[in-house]
Design a protein around this motif. Structure first.
Motif, mmCIF file in Angstrom:
data_model
loop_
_atom_site.group_PDB
_atom_site.id
_atom_site.type_symbol
_atom_site.label_atom_id
_atom_site.label_comp_id
_atom_site.label_asym_id
_atom_site.label_seq_id
_atom_site.Cartn_x
_atom_site.Cartn_y
_atom_site.Cartn_z
ATOM 1 N N ILE A 168 0.835 -1.205 0.000
ATOM 2 C CA ILE A 168 0.000 0.000 0.000
ATOM 3 C C ILE A 168 0.869 1.254 0.000
ATOM 4 O O ILE A 168 0.581 2.238 -0.692
ATOM 5 C CB ILE A 168 -0.967 -0.013 1.202
ATOM 6 N N GLN A 169 1.965 1.248 0.743
ATOM 7 C CA GLN A 169 2.881 2.399 0.748
ATOM 8 C C GLN A 169 3.498 2.615 -0.635
ATOM 9 O O GLN A 169 3.649 3.751 -1.092
ATOM 10 C CB GLN A 169 3.973 2.187 1.803
ATOM 11 N N LYS A 170 3.849 1.519 -1.297
ATOM 12 C CA LYS A 170 4.398 1.628 -2.657
ATOM 13 C C LYS A 170 3.365 2.213 -3.615
ATOM 14 O O LYS A 170 3.693 3.031 -4.478
ATOM 15 C CB LYS A 170 4.863 0.252 -3.149
ATOM 16 N N GLN A 171 2.101 1.778 -3.461
ATOM 17 C CA GLN A 171 1.035 2.336 -4.301
ATOM 18 C C GLN A 171 0.938 3.843 -4.087
ATOM 19 O O GLN A 171 0.826 4.620 -5.043
ATOM 20 C CB GLN A 171 -0.316 1.688 -3.948
ATOM 21 N N LEU A 172 0.988 4.275 -2.843
ATOM 22 C CA LEU A 172 0.834 5.703 -2.525
ATOM 23 C C LEU A 172 2.021 6.529 -3.015
ATOM 24 O O LEU A 172 1.864 7.696 -3.388
ATOM 25 C CB LEU A 172 0.648 5.881 -1.011
ATOM 26 N N LEU A 173 3.214 5.937 -3.054
ATOM 27 C CA LEU A 173 4.397 6.668 -3.517
ATOM 28 C C LEU A 173 4.364 6.943 -5.020
ATOM 29 O O LEU A 173 5.091 7.807 -5.515
ATOM 30 C CB LEU A 173 5.672 5.885 -3.164
ATOM 31 N N THR A 174 3.508 6.230 -5.766
ATOM 32 C CA THR A 174 3.379 6.509 -7.201
ATOM 33 C C THR A 174 2.519 7.736 -7.468
ATOM 34 O O THR A 174 2.507 8.249 -8.599
ATOM 35 C CB THR A 174 2.751 5.307 -7.946
ATOM 36 N N VAL A 175 1.826 8.229 -6.450
ATOM 37 C CA VAL A 175 0.853 9.314 -6.649
ATOM 38 C C VAL A 175 1.495 10.683 -6.901
ATOM 39 O O VAL A 175 1.138 11.373 -7.864
ATOM 40 C CB VAL A 175 -0.140 9.380 -5.464
ATOM 41 N N PRO A 176 2.439 11.168 -6.043
ATOM 42 C CA PRO A 176 2.947 12.544 -6.201
ATOM 43 C C PRO A 176 3.512 12.884 -7.583
ATOM 44 O O PRO A 176 3.213 13.974 -8.106
ATOM 45 C CB PRO A 176 4.023 12.636 -5.109
ATOM 46 N N PRO A 177 4.316 12.019 -8.237
ATOM 47 C CA PRO A 177 4.794 12.391 -9.582
ATOM 48 C C PRO A 177 3.657 12.628 -10.577
ATOM 49 O O PRO A 177 3.746 13.498 -11.446
ATOM 50 C CB PRO A 177 5.655 11.191 -10.001
ATOM 51 N N TYR A 178 2.594 11.863 -10.432
ATOM 52 C CA TYR A 178 1.462 12.036 -11.330
ATOM 53 C C TYR A 178 0.736 13.361 -11.085
ATOM 54 O O TYR A 178 0.211 13.975 -12.016
ATOM 55 C CB TYR A 178 0.479 10.877 -11.169
ATOM 56 N N ILE A 179 0.690 13.789 -9.830
ATOM 57 C CA ILE A 179 0.059 15.077 -9.524
ATOM 58 C C ILE A 179 0.829 16.210 -10.206
ATOM 59 O O ILE A 179 0.245 17.123 -10.802
ATOM 60 C CB ILE A 179 0.004 15.310 -8.002
ATOM 61 N N VAL A 180 2.159 16.142 -10.124
ATOM 62 C CA VAL A 180 3.001 17.124 -10.820
ATOM 63 C C VAL A 180 2.758 17.046 -12.332
ATOM 64 O O VAL A 180 2.634 18.071 -13.021
ATOM 65 C CB VAL A 180 4.489 16.886 -10.494
ATOM 66 N N GLY A 181 2.675 15.835 -12.854
ATOM 67 C CA GLY A 181 2.419 15.649 -14.280
ATOM 68 C C GLY A 181 1.095 16.254 -14.708
ATOM 69 O O GLY A 181 0.996 16.866 -15.782
ATOM 70 N N ALA A 182 0.067 16.114 -13.879
ATOM 71 C CA ALA A 182 -1.249 16.680 -14.190
ATOM 72 C C ALA A 182 -1.181 18.200 -14.290
ATOM 73 O O ALA A 182 -1.779 18.810 -15.191
ATOM 74 C CB ALA A 182 -2.259 16.266 -13.127
ATOM 75 N N PHE A 183 -0.436 18.816 -13.395
ATOM 76 C CA PHE A 183 -0.299 20.276 -13.401
ATOM 77 C C PHE A 183 0.325 20.753 -14.711
ATOM 78 O O PHE A 183 -0.177 21.671 -15.368
ATOM 79 C CB PHE A 183 0.556 20.721 -12.207
ATOM 80 N N PHE A 184 1.404 20.101 -15.132
ATOM 81 C CA PHE A 184 2.096 20.526 -16.352
ATOM 82 C C PHE A 184 1.323 20.135 -17.613
ATOM 83 O O PHE A 184 1.494 20.766 -18.659
ATOM 84 C CB PHE A 184 3.511 19.939 -16.391
ATOM 85 N N THR A 185 0.478 19.111 -17.517
ATOM 86 C CA THR A 185 -0.338 18.722 -18.662
ATOM 87 C C THR A 185 -1.324 19.820 -19.033
ATOM 88 O O THR A 185 -1.710 19.971 -20.196
ATOM 89 C CB THR A 185 -1.089 17.405 -18.373
ATOM 90 N N VAL A 186 -1.738 20.595 -18.067
ATOM 91 C CA VAL A 186 -2.617 21.748 -18.330
ATOM 92 C C VAL A 186 -1.801 23.012 -18.585
ATOM 93 O O VAL A 186 -2.165 23.838 -19.428
ATOM 94 C CB VAL A 186 -3.588 21.961 -17.152
ATOM 95 N N LEU A 187 -0.672 23.167 -17.876
ATOM 96 C CA LEU A 187 0.141 24.382 -18.030
ATOM 97 C C LEU A 187 0.686 24.525 -19.451
ATOM 98 O O LEU A 187 0.620 25.622 -20.046
ATOM 99 C CB LEU A 187 1.304 24.362 -17.033
ATOM 100 N N MET A 188 1.239 23.460 -20.014
ATOM 101 C CA MET A 188 1.817 23.539 -21.358
ATOM 102 C C MET A 188 0.774 23.930 -22.411
ATOM 103 O O MET A 188 1.012 24.816 -23.241
ATOM 104 C CB MET A 188 2.493 22.211 -21.730
#
Length: 519
Positions: free
Chosen positions: A337-357
């Protein structure tokens, strides 16, 4: 404003109105903020591509907001679960999927690959089917199909069954991304489209984040009916997709003329503003024919943009499928479960830049330069993956990679849409772009091999080469577009079009002498 101006006048004097030749698309009389003549079957541009329609920016802004509210949310949510249903196998792998299905060696990679075989084979047929059937029916129907396949995945017992289900999942998902991009191109101007595409493609990184959170929550359950462990992930997420697809049948409509939530005046304005960017076209929703389909595929900008999307998608899909595995190698001491949760933050950053660009692209009304700008941070990220074994630096590199790779989807789809003319050519161009993109996805399934663990030098090297290749091809294409536009400026459109019928002019598409590439 003068209606019905003859073709010989300059574009400054021609602020002519027009009406749609297809009665489905309205009569364009009394549309708010745009002026139209009662004549039917006229083009909305002059022979050099200059618009002949006057539009009130206030009326247009109100209409655009209404379209944003009614169109974008439904397709964004459908695509969210499309990507979750595709990538949740990575989360299931962290549980006991490999053990329960008796996977050995490269079986997991083969299981990922078979999805792309179905996806690639049915990409262009699905795009053509979307135009033929109409997006309002096609998108919910294909969503229903891949939702059912996700539920079926919860009940597979061996590798062969899993391969069969994943193949069918690829078949049903094939039309989703190009179908939504094509659907939105019926509603938005060229300069508006990239941002709206980003608002649904942002669901890719959000699916990575949300999928990790959802999977960790689901795995805390003892059971879901007769399902246990990783099977619950597929079952619950598949049922959610089925429910959303049924809602889609009620909320989606094919194009502005069939939208019950628009007044007749708003329908006329919605069609007018899109038509005013399509040189030589007398109708927005044209009849499908082979010549126009070929124009969409054998278009130089479409071809090379699609190839950049192929390279981009190697990194996008590689991250989606293997982020949990990479995190597991960086933090082997963590719980599932901890490993699953550690995959989340990079995707949040990716979502921000997916709209910014795309926001930057919207401001500049340019796409190619933004595609180029997305490459350097991705390259730095993979250089760090290759250069160090420090877990903290590697985890930080995942954030750098996430910043730009997901923006490739809206930018490339918007770019191919902006550089074709007819509705038919647009459907095949977007389908071709996504088809080549998913060849990149197929390559990605073999980029991170078990024999390459735990540092995955081969996989990271392939992704570095892909991002570098994207940079080179995108830069060369930009230079070519500018040079070819300079050559087109020397052509005499009136002479070249003399003697041609209206149908022959419409079939020219990007070969129209007044057409200019839109970088």
């Amino acid at each position: 404003m003068v209606a019905g101006v003859s073709e010989g006048m300059s574009s400054e004097k021609k602020r002519q109105s027009f009406s749609e030749s297809d009665t489905k698309e309205g009569h364009f009389e009394n549309a708010p903020g745009a002026h139209f003549s009662a004549e039917r079957g006229q083009a909305a541009t002059d022979i050099n591509g200059n618009p002949l329609v006057e539009v009130d920016p206030i009326a247009e802004r109100k209409l655009r907001r209404k379209i944003d509210l009614y169109v974008v949310p439904t397709v964004a949510i459908l695509y969210l679960f499309c990507f979750i249903d595709r990538a949740n196998i990575g989360n299931a792998k962290l549980d006991t999927l490999e053990k329960d299905l008796h996977l050995h060696g490269y079986d997991y990679n083969a299981l990922l690959s078979i999805f792309y075989v179905g996806y690639i084979l049915f990409e262009i047929p699905a795009s053509i089917c979307c135009k033929w059937m109409g997006p309002g029916w096609f998108l919910p129907l294909t969503s229903l199909g891949f939702g059912l396949m996700s539920v079926c995945m919860a009940f597979v017992q061996n590798f062969s069954q899993a391969c069969g289900v994943r193949f069918l999942l690829g078949v049903f998902e094939a039309g989703m991304m190009p179908g939504i991009a094509y659907y939105l191109s019926r509603w938005y101007r060229r300069s508006e489209l990239t941002l709206r595409l980003s608002l649904y493609i942002v669901m890719s990184p959000l699916a990575g984040a949300f999928g990790g959170l959802l999977a960790s929550g689901i795995l805390k359950l003892d059971h879901f009916g007769m399902l246990h462990g990783w099977r619950m992930i597929f079952g619950i997420e598949g049922i959610a997709t089925i429910g959303l697809s049924l809602i889609g049948f009620l909320t989606l409509t094919d194009h502005p003329a069939t939208a019950k939530w628009l007044t007749q005046e708003e329908k006329d304005l919605a069609i007018a503003r899109v038509k005013s960017e399509r040189i030589g076209q007398t109708e927005v929703i044209d009849k499908m024919d082979a010549k126009k389909l070929k124009r969409g595929i054998f278009n130089p900008v479409v071809f090379f943009t699609a190839f950049t999307f192929l390279l981009n998608n190697i990194t996008v899909q590689g991250l989606a499928f293997f982020a949990p595995t990479v995190v597991a190698t960086i933090h082997p001491e963590k719980s599932i479960i901890q490993k699953q949760l550690l995959t989340v933050p990079p995707y949040i950053v990716g979502a921000f830049f997916t709209v910014l660009m795309p926001l930057i692209s919207r401001r500049l009304d340019r796409r190619q330069i933004v595609i180029i700008a997305c490459c350097p941070l991705v390259m730095v990220g993979y250089i760090l993956f290759l250069a160090t074994e420090n877990p903290t630096i590697k985890y930080g590199a995942a954030f750098l990679v996430s910043t730009s790779i997901f923006a490739g989807g809206p930018l490339t789809n918007s770019q191919v849409s902006a550089n074709v003319v007819s509705d038919t050519a647009r459907s095949s161009a977007i389908g071709f772009n996504v088809m080549l993109g998913n060849i990149g996805g197929l390559i990605s399934t073999w980029s991170f091999l078990p024999s390459d663990a735990p540092n995955y030098h081969i996989g990271n090297g392939i992704n570095l080469a892909a991002s570098g290749g994207t940079l080179v091809i995108a830069l060369c294409l930009l230079i070519w577009m500018k040079r070819d536009n300079a050559k087109r400026e020397l052509r005499n459109a009136e002479e070249e079009l003399m003697g041609m019928s209206q149908q022959e002019i419409q079939d020219l598409d990007y070969k129209h002498p007044g057409f200019r590439w839109n970088p």
